[in-house]
Scaffold this motif. Structure first.
Motif, PDB file in Angstrom:
ATOM      1  N   HIS A  17       0.825  -1.211   0.000  1.00  0.00           N
ATOM      2  CA  HIS A  17       0.000   0.000   0.000  1.00  0.00           C
ATOM      3  C   HIS A  17       0.859   1.261   0.000  1.00  0.00           C
ATOM      4  CE1 HIS A  17       0.734  -0.570   4.315  1.00  0.00           C
ATOM      5  NE2 HIS A  17       0.494   0.719   4.481  1.00  0.00           N
ATOM      6  N   ILE A  18       2.100   1.176   0.524  1.00  0.00           N
ATOM      7  CA  ILE A  18       2.989   2.334   0.476  1.00  0.00           C
ATOM      8  C   ILE A  18       3.604   2.462  -0.918  1.00  0.00           C
ATOM      9  CG2 ILE A  18       5.069   3.380   1.448  1.00  0.00           C
ATOM     10  CD1 ILE A  18       4.369   2.188   4.112  1.00  0.00           C
ATOM     11  N   LEU A  19       3.866   1.346  -1.576  1.00  0.00           N
ATOM     12  CA  LEU A  19       4.314   1.397  -2.967  1.00  0.00           C
ATOM     13  C   LEU A  19       3.241   2.027  -3.844  1.00  0.00           C
ATOM     14  CD1 LEU A  19       6.038  -2.083  -3.370  1.00  0.00           C
ATOM     15  CD2 LEU A  19       7.156   0.155  -3.440  1.00  0.00           C
ATOM     16  N   ALA A  20       1.962   1.698  -3.570  1.00  0.00           N
ATOM     17  CA  ALA A  20       0.867   2.309  -4.320  1.00  0.00           C
ATOM     18  C   ALA A  20       0.821   3.810  -4.076  1.00  0.00           C
ATOM     19  CB  ALA A  20      -0.465   1.659  -3.922  1.00  0.00           C
ATOM     20  N   LEU A  21       1.109   4.196  -2.851  1.00  0.00           N
ATOM     21  CA  LEU A  21       1.154   5.609  -2.505  1.00  0.00           C
ATOM     22  C   LEU A  21       2.266   6.320  -3.284  1.00  0.00           C
ATOM     23  CD1 LEU A  21       0.231   7.895  -0.550  1.00  0.00           C
ATOM     24  CD2 LEU A  21       1.912   7.034   1.069  1.00  0.00           C
ATOM     25  N   TRP A  43     -17.563   0.461  13.389  1.00  0.00           N
ATOM     26  CA  TRP A  43     -16.833  -0.208  12.313  1.00  0.00           C
ATOM     27  C   TRP A  43     -17.148  -1.701  12.239  1.00  0.00           C
ATOM     28  CZ3 TRP A  43     -14.767   3.111  15.886  1.00  0.00           C
ATOM     29  CH2 TRP A  43     -14.388   2.540  17.114  1.00  0.00           C
ATOM     30  N   TYR A  44     -17.894  -2.229  13.234  1.00  0.00           N
ATOM     31  CA  TYR A  44     -18.217  -3.652  13.222  1.00  0.00           C
ATOM     32  C   TYR A  44     -19.249  -3.939  12.126  1.00  0.00           C
ATOM     33  CZ  TYR A  44     -15.864  -4.258  17.734  1.00  0.00           C
ATOM     34  OH  TYR A  44     -14.935  -4.304  18.745  1.00  0.00           O
ATOM     35  N   GLY A  45     -19.037  -5.037  11.406  1.00  0.00           N
ATOM     36  CA  GLY A  45     -20.000  -5.461  10.399  1.00  0.00           C
ATOM     37  C   GLY A  45     -19.866  -4.757   9.062  1.00  0.00           C
ATOM     38  N   LEU A  46     -18.967  -3.798   8.944  1.00  0.00           N
ATOM     39  CA  LEU A  46     -18.786  -3.096   7.683  1.00  0.00           C
ATOM     40  C   LEU A  46     -17.768  -3.825   6.814  1.00  0.00           C
ATOM     41  CD1 LEU A  46     -18.584   0.640   8.864  1.00  0.00           C
ATOM     42  CD2 LEU A  46     -20.583  -0.604   8.016  1.00  0.00           C
ATOM     43  N   THR A  47     -17.970  -3.774   5.509  1.00  0.00           N
ATOM     44  CA  THR A  47     -16.971  -4.326   4.600  1.00  0.00           C
ATOM     45  C   THR A  47     -15.741  -3.424   4.590  1.00  0.00           C
ATOM     46  OG1 THR A  47     -17.753  -3.097   2.670  1.00  0.00           O
ATOM     47  CG2 THR A  47     -18.844  -5.204   3.154  1.00  0.00           C
ATOM     48  N   THR A  48     -14.640  -3.951   4.078  1.00  0.00           N
ATOM     49  CA  THR A  48     -13.431  -3.143   4.012  1.00  0.00           C
ATOM     50  C   THR A  48     -13.642  -1.934   3.105  1.00  0.00           C
ATOM     51  OG1 THR A  48     -12.086  -5.130   4.350  1.00  0.00           O
ATOM     52  CG2 THR A  48     -10.962  -3.189   3.505  1.00  0.00           C
ATOM     53  N   THR A  49     -14.410  -2.095   2.017  1.00  0.00           N
ATOM     54  CA  THR A  49     -14.710  -0.973   1.131  1.00  0.00           C
ATOM     55  C   THR A  49     -15.489   0.105   1.869  1.00  0.00           C
ATOM     56  OG1 THR A  49     -14.733  -2.423  -0.801  1.00  0.00           O
ATOM     57  CG2 THR A  49     -15.842  -0.300  -1.012  1.00  0.00           C
ATOM     58  N   GLN A  50     -16.449  -0.297   2.701  1.00  0.00           N
ATOM     59  CA  GLN A  50     -17.210   0.672   3.485  1.00  0.00           C
ATOM     60  C   GLN A  50     -16.323   1.378   4.508  1.00  0.00           C
ATOM     61  OE1 GLN A  50     -20.177  -2.186   4.801  1.00  0.00           O
ATOM     62  NE2 GLN A  50     -21.756  -1.219   3.521  1.00  0.00           N
ATOM     63  N   ARG A  98      -9.023   8.221  -2.678  1.00  0.00           N
ATOM     64  CA  ARG A  98      -9.256   6.874  -2.140  1.00  0.00           C
ATOM     65  C   ARG A  98      -9.144   5.829  -3.250  1.00  0.00           C
ATOM     66  NH1 ARG A  98     -13.936   7.916   0.011  1.00  0.00           N
ATOM     67  NH2 ARG A  98     -15.257   6.953  -1.559  1.00  0.00           N
ATOM     68  N   THR A  99      -9.736   6.123  -4.398  1.00  0.00           N
ATOM     69  CA  THR A  99      -9.667   5.201  -5.527  1.00  0.00           C
ATOM     70  C   THR A  99      -8.231   5.074  -6.039  1.00  0.00           C
ATOM     71  OG1 THR A  99     -11.931   5.720  -6.197  1.00  0.00           O
ATOM     72  CG2 THR A  99     -10.495   4.751  -7.861  1.00  0.00           C
ATOM     73  N   THR A 100      -7.534   6.206  -6.123  1.00  0.00           N
ATOM     74  CA  THR A 100      -6.158   6.189  -6.615  1.00  0.00           C
ATOM     75  C   THR A 100      -5.246   5.352  -5.737  1.00  0.00           C
ATOM     76  OG1 THR A 100      -6.382   8.376  -7.629  1.00  0.00           O
ATOM     77  CG2 THR A 100      -4.140   7.635  -7.127  1.00  0.00           C
ATOM     78  N   LEU A 101      -5.412   5.474  -4.416  1.00  0.00           N
ATOM     79  CA  LEU A 101      -4.480   4.839  -3.489  1.00  0.00           C
ATOM     80  C   LEU A 101      -4.844   3.398  -3.148  1.00  0.00           C
ATOM     81  CD1 LEU A 101      -3.828   7.816  -1.052  1.00  0.00           C
ATOM     82  CD2 LEU A 101      -2.364   6.987  -2.883  1.00  0.00           C
ATOM     83  N   PHE A 102      -6.122   3.078  -3.213  1.00  0.00           N
ATOM     84  CA  PHE A 102      -6.534   1.741  -2.782  1.00  0.00           C
ATOM     85  C   PHE A 102      -7.227   0.935  -3.871  1.00  0.00           C
ATOM     86  CE2 PHE A 102      -6.452   4.395   1.051  1.00  0.00           C
ATOM     87  CZ  PHE A 102      -5.638   3.636   1.869  1.00  0.00           C
ATOM     88  N   GLY A 103      -7.591   1.586  -4.976  1.00  0.00           N
ATOM     89  CA  GLY A 103      -8.398   0.922  -5.989  1.00  0.00           C
ATOM     90  C   GLY A 103      -7.725  -0.227  -6.699  1.00  0.00           C
ATOM     91  N   LYS A 104      -6.401  -0.222  -6.758  1.00  0.00           N
ATOM     92  CA  LYS A 104      -5.694  -1.277  -7.489  1.00  0.00           C
ATOM     93  C   LYS A 104      -5.207  -2.412  -6.582  1.00  0.00           C
ATOM     94  CE  LYS A 104      -4.154   1.752 -11.228  1.00  0.00           C
ATOM     95  NZ  LYS A 104      -2.997   2.290 -11.995  1.00  0.00           N
ATOM     96  N   LEU A 105      -5.443  -2.297  -5.277  1.00  0.00           N
ATOM     97  CA  LEU A 105      -5.024  -3.366  -4.367  1.00  0.00           C
ATOM     98  C   LEU A 105      -5.994  -4.539  -4.448  1.00  0.00           C
ATOM     99  CD1 LEU A 105      -3.985  -1.347  -1.185  1.00  0.00           C
ATOM    100  CD2 LEU A 105      -2.504  -2.238  -2.995  1.00  0.00           C
ATOM    101  N   GLU A 106      -5.444  -5.732  -4.374  1.00  0.00           N
ATOM    102  CA  GLU A 106      -6.278  -6.939  -4.382  1.00  0.00           C
ATOM    103  C   GLU A 106      -7.104  -7.018  -3.099  1.00  0.00           C
ATOM    104  OE1 GLU A 106      -6.502  -8.950  -6.894  1.00  0.00           O
ATOM    105  OE2 GLU A 106      -4.856  -8.141  -8.114  1.00  0.00           O
ATOM    106  N   LYS A 166      -5.988  -7.353   4.686  1.00  0.00           N
ATOM    107  CA  LYS A 166      -4.871  -7.296   5.630  1.00  0.00           C
ATOM    108  C   LYS A 166      -4.706  -5.900   6.232  1.00  0.00           C
ATOM    109  CE  LYS A 166      -2.133 -11.020   3.547  1.00  0.00           C
ATOM    110  NZ  LYS A 166      -0.879 -11.373   2.831  1.00  0.00           N
ATOM    111  N   LEU A 167      -5.259  -4.891   5.551  1.00  0.00           N
ATOM    112  CA  LEU A 167      -5.153  -3.512   6.018  1.00  0.00           C
ATOM    113  C   LEU A 167      -6.332  -3.090   6.884  1.00  0.00           C
ATOM    114  CD1 LEU A 167      -3.964  -1.822   2.689  1.00  0.00           C
ATOM    115  CD2 LEU A 167      -2.548  -2.571   4.610  1.00  0.00           C
ATOM    116  N   ARG A 168      -7.276  -3.981   7.095  1.00  0.00           N
ATOM    117  CA  ARG A 168      -8.521  -3.630   7.779  1.00  0.00           C
ATOM    118  C   ARG A 168      -8.260  -2.995   9.154  1.00  0.00           C
ATOM    119  NH1 ARG A 168     -13.961  -5.169   7.197  1.00  0.00           N
ATOM    120  NH2 ARG A 168     -15.148  -5.090   9.140  1.00  0.00           N
ATOM    121  N   PHE A 169      -7.380  -3.593   9.936  1.00  0.00           N
ATOM    122  CA  PHE A 169      -7.087  -3.071  11.275  1.00  0.00           C
ATOM    123  C   PHE A 169      -6.563  -1.647  11.186  1.00  0.00           C
ATOM    124  CE2 PHE A 169      -4.106  -2.234  14.713  1.00  0.00           C
ATOM    125  CZ  PHE A 169      -4.845  -2.570  15.831  1.00  0.00           C
TER     126      PHE A 169
END
Length: 241
Positions: A63-67, A140-147, A159-167, A173-176
């Protein structure tokens, strides 16, 4: 550049050791007077480098490489030395001091630095309920990672630029860490761009003691933050010799 004695963006105590660098951006394009800023990325972990930035982790997480990749096409008021993250951070810290910014759709971009233990304590304080006047529901309980991303990072195109291309697996793994940003916002922290020549500086020789005293008084009813300040003071005094 020499040693730059800076303060934690939240606690206002001297930075030393482990820090968290959080990139911030204006929600809308404005001119003249400084606008509000909000988080635009997950924090970059590292050790304070004595120059207003961090010693970056090696290797850089995905995610930092994406940044880093996102900044390849972003305009800067003054062209950075290179588009590698260390050189980008040098340029990003010029906004608050020299009014020279990185920009995304006209929005100004900068960053803030937190003492790592203070950053963690802010999130854990919200998780435990903090003060009676805080809304400490488990929103934050019950929400999807996208939410969660939408709630943590309110600027859609960034948000799309930085996270949109991550699998999906990478995002999970970034949820926390995403939830930690949400807690930071619940805590009420309002970012202000780093200023390496002005209000974020302090007298490293004898100016630290009153800053720690003020922080401990401010966090008297927030024990996790008070403990983080105590740890920061112990580490800082050890480094003073």
């Amino acid at each position: 550049m020499g040693n730059v004695d800076l303060l934690c963006a939240e606690s206002r105590v001297p930075l030393s050791g482990d820090v968290r660098l959080l990139l911030i951006a204006e929600p809308a394009s404005v001119t003249g007077q400084m606008g509000d800023f909000v988080p635009m990325s997950l924090p970059i972990p590292g050790r304070y480098d004595g120059e207003g930035g961090v010693v970056l982790p090696d290797p850089l997480p995905a995610h930092i490489l994406a940044l880093q990749g996102a900044f390849r096409t972003m305009p800067f008021d003054v062209k950075p030395k290179s588009r590698k993250l260390p050189d980008l951070l040098v340029s990003l810290r010029q906004g608050g001091s020299d009014d020279l910014w990185a920009r995304s759709n006209g929005r100004r971009i900068s960053y803030v630095l937190f003492d790592a233990k203070v950053y963690d304590a802010m999130a854990r304080t919200v998780e435990r309920g903090g003060r009676a006047d805080w809304d400490a529901t488990k929103r934050w309980y019950g929400l999807t990672t996208t939410q969660l991303l939408s709630k943590a990072f309110p600027i859609p195109d960034l948000r799309t630029t930085l996270f949109g291309k991550l699998e999906a697996e990478q995002l999970e793994k970034l949820r926390f860490d995403i939830v930690a940003i949400m807690k930071l916002r619940v805590f009420g922290y309002r970012p202000r761009p780093i200023d390496v020549t002005g209000v974020d500086l302090f007298d490293g020789l004898d100016g630290g003691a009153p800053l720690f005293a003020a922080a401990k008084q401010r966090y008297a009813e927030l024990p996790l933050l008070a403990a983080a300040v105590e740890a920061a003071e112990t580490r800082w005094r050890a480094q003073q010799g």
